[in-house]
Design an enzyme around this catalytic site. Structure first.
Site, mmCIF file in Angstrom:
data_model
loop_
_atom_site.group_PDB
_atom_site.id
_atom_site.type_symbol
_atom_site.label_atom_id
_atom_site.label_comp_id
_atom_site.label_asym_id
_atom_site.label_seq_id
_atom_site.Cartn_x
_atom_site.Cartn_y
_atom_site.Cartn_z
ATOM 1 N N ASP A 94 0.862 -1.174 0.000
ATOM 2 C CA ASP A 94 0.000 0.000 0.000
ATOM 3 C C ASP A 94 0.901 1.228 0.000
ATOM 4 O O ASP A 94 2.121 1.132 0.163
ATOM 5 C CB ASP A 94 -0.906 -0.037 1.228
ATOM 6 C CG ASP A 94 -1.936 1.082 1.243
ATOM 7 O OD1 ASP A 94 -2.351 1.504 0.151
ATOM 8 O OD2 ASP A 94 -2.297 1.545 2.341
ATOM 9 N N ASP A 96 -0.085 4.765 1.610
ATOM 10 C CA ASP A 96 -0.171 5.572 2.827
ATOM 11 C C ASP A 96 0.225 4.778 4.060
ATOM 12 O O ASP A 96 -0.296 3.689 4.310
ATOM 13 C CB ASP A 96 -1.600 6.105 3.009
ATOM 14 C CG ASP A 96 -2.009 7.028 1.873
ATOM 15 O OD1 ASP A 96 -1.295 8.006 1.627
ATOM 16 O OD2 ASP A 96 -3.035 6.748 1.224
#
Length: 585
Positions: A94, A96
């Protein structure tokens, strides 16, 4: 990577062992080792010899040396389920709070933008503009009750932790709570339909804002039902994230909002690439936002490596021995063709075999949308996507990803920070292995090592043991008096231990006696957890991560009984007989 610790009757296997190399491979490896690599190689050989010696001692009933990891606890990877990295072909990430870490100023920005939306679009009083974000108020994993407006912390069984319930800024007393809820244990139906968990770091400022607005309403005698407050804050947060207001502010001042990329995270990406692993980025964020962030945190490291004209992982296998590193360099088993692995990295997208943005997780794992290409300006186009290499794409689905890559789902490892979109959905719908990146873990592990925590915990455990002994004699007046005093002391010690982590809500990972609801949910859907992607640099890519054995209450009682009789130590009895040598090692 390991140092021996003398102990009797205990065996811990050395991590990351590898099969012996051909003589020629060892010779070629030794010829090009740096001094640091030579030292690691000597250490690895010592660990290998220690492992074989331990095996021999085990079969002969001798005294075994237990190997203790010298990886600092804050840098370790912890396993909930046994995971073999040798069986992983593809690593996904991912964006963030996984590859990119935000400064605390981002939480303050989210707080301010959400508060401003309430005033501008939801008719909240302008006096809310005076509210300021307090980063020390809330923690991740709290629950908000839309009926009462209470912010609370739950354990794995749905019990509310006493002393961790707040209405605005006021701690709710036990008597008041019991009058409203009739007990500290909440039903699963009530939790599912009335409470809302704050599962990630982006939701911490939201929890604080809910408490601040509630306090403001109480102080100014403003009537508004908690369910509407939660709905309004949710709408405001949705506006902040989807309209680009938040992303535009971060992109405009990356130095103010983004943490620099740590070297180990970058080295880990390069190491996976050179080991022939398939690497992909899967994020809900738009490409222009991701591109701006990656250029800020990763591109400087890439440019520096190219400028120095050195391999990005030269001498940087962390604690990996030369024995382990050599097979990766000499005889890789790449998922993608060698020309891709050996291609020079000029931009951050060259680190990945696939860059997938605006993915709409967790729906990405269930629907069957095709990928959409991006034009030169980073906007969505209608071009058909025939493969995922070469340029970033957006949207798509698990089905399309599997079709275009041919990856076996069981051989994918995905790292993220959000329980539902990054961990639950991949494990439920995709059979992926998952790793939770929990930034708070490093700070909490450091606290566990302090003298103050250890001293108070030992006192607390002693008091709880005495309380358990006293309850079997509680019909006697003197015992009842002693129990009251012990329970008061237990409450005092619990409070001292709690405030070491957070003054109001304590540890992210536990309540007084059990796992927190957040950590329990995390454990259900992730195979491993750690504080940073870069922590994997501490381990070879052939390592096996084992979860620690958990003793149930009935097993623990039997274990103590066997320990007292000598069975566990193996000096006498059936265990000693079972360990007699079967053959010469």
């Amino acid at each position: 990577m390991w140092r021996p610790l003398r102990c009797a009757g205990t065996l811990a296997l050395s991590r990351g062992g590898s099969s012996p190399l051909p003589r020629g491979a060892v010779a070629m490896t030794a010829a090009r080792l740096s001094p640091a690599q030579s030292a690691r190689r000597a250490k690895s050989l010592s660990s290998t010899e220690q492992f074989l010696q331990n095996c021999s001692l085990f079969w002969t009933g001798g005294e075994i040396e237990r190997c203790v990891s010298d990886v600092p606890p804050r840098n370790r990877v912890y396993a909930n389920a046994t995971t073999t990295l040798r069986q992983i072909d593809s690593y996904g990430f991912d964006y963030d709070f996984t590859l990119v870490t935000y400064q605390q100023s981002v939480q303050r920005l989210i707080y301010n933008l959400t508060r401003n939306f309430l005033v501008a679009h939801k008719a909240y009083p302008s006096s809310l503009d005076q509210l300021e974000y307090d980063p020390s108020f809330a923690i991740r994993g709290l629950h908000y009750d839309e009926n009462t407006g209470f912010l609370m912390k739950l354990d794995q069984f749905g019990n509310v932790q006493a002393g961790c319930v707040y209405h605005g800024h006021r701690s709710v007393e036990v008597e008041e709570f019991l009058q409203l809820y009739q007990g500290f244990r909440l039903s699963k139906h009530y939790i599912r339909n009335t409470l809302h968990m704050m599962p990630d770091l982006f939701s911490v400022p939201v929890a604080t804002l809910l408490a601040d607005v509630t306090e403001h309403f109480l102080q100014n005698n403003i009537k508004r039902r908690p369910i509407y407050l939660h709905q309004d804050v949710t709408d405001a947060l949705q506006f902040v994230h989807t309209t680009g207001v938040l992303h535009d502010a971060i992109t405009a001042s990356p130095d103010h909002y983004l943490e620099p990329c740590d070297d180990d995270t970058y080295r880990m990406l390069m190491r996976l690439r050179q080991a022939g692993k398939h690497i992909f980025l899967l994020t809900n964020s738009a490409f222009d936002f991701v591109n701006a962030g990656m250029k800020h945190v990763l591109q400087p490291l890439i440019d520096k490596a190219n400028l120095e004209n050195v391999s990005a992982d030269s001498g940087s296998f962390g604690r990996i021995s030369a024995e382990t590193a050599a097979p990766l360099a000499e005889e890789p088993k790449p998922f993608h063709p060698p020309h891709r692995r050996n291609k020079k990295v000029n931009g951050w997208t060259d680190l990945f075999d696939a860059v997938m943005c605006s993915a709409q997780k967790p729906q990405w794992f269930d629907h069957h949308l095709p990928f959409r290409a991006l034009d030169s300006a980073g906007k969505m186009s209608f071009d058909t996507v025939h493969n995922l290499e070469g340029r970033p794409v957006c949207q798509g689905s698990l089905a399309e990803f599997s079709r275009l890559t041919g990856l076996k789902q069981q051989r994918v490892l995905y790292m993220g920070d959000h329980i539902y979109s990054d961990l639950l959905a991949p494990s439920r719908a995709a059979q992926w292995r998952t790793v939770a990146i929990i930034r708070e873990l490093a700070r909490e592990v450091d606290m566990l090592s302090t003298a103050e925590y250890g001293y108070n915990l030992r006192l607390l455990l002693a008091v709880e043991q005495l309380i358990g002994q006293g309850h079997s004699h509680s019909d006697q007046p003197k015992v009842e008096t002693a129990l009251r005093r012990l329970k008061d002391e237990r409450a005092r010690l619990r409070q001292k231990v709690k405030i070491l982590f957070n003054e109001r809500f304590g540890s992210v990972f536990r309540t007084y006696s059990h796992r927190s609801a957040f950590f329990f949910t995390l454990g259900r859907f992730c195979d491993m957890y750690t504080a940073s992607v870069g922590n994997f640099m501490q381990y070879p890519l052939c390592d096996v991560f084992y979860s620690s054995r958990y003793f149930f209450q009935h097993e623990y009682a039997s274990l103590r009984s066997n320990s007292q009789s000598g069975l566990v130590q193996g000096k006498e009895g059936p265990l000693a007989e079972a360990r007699r040598p079967l053959h010469d090692w």
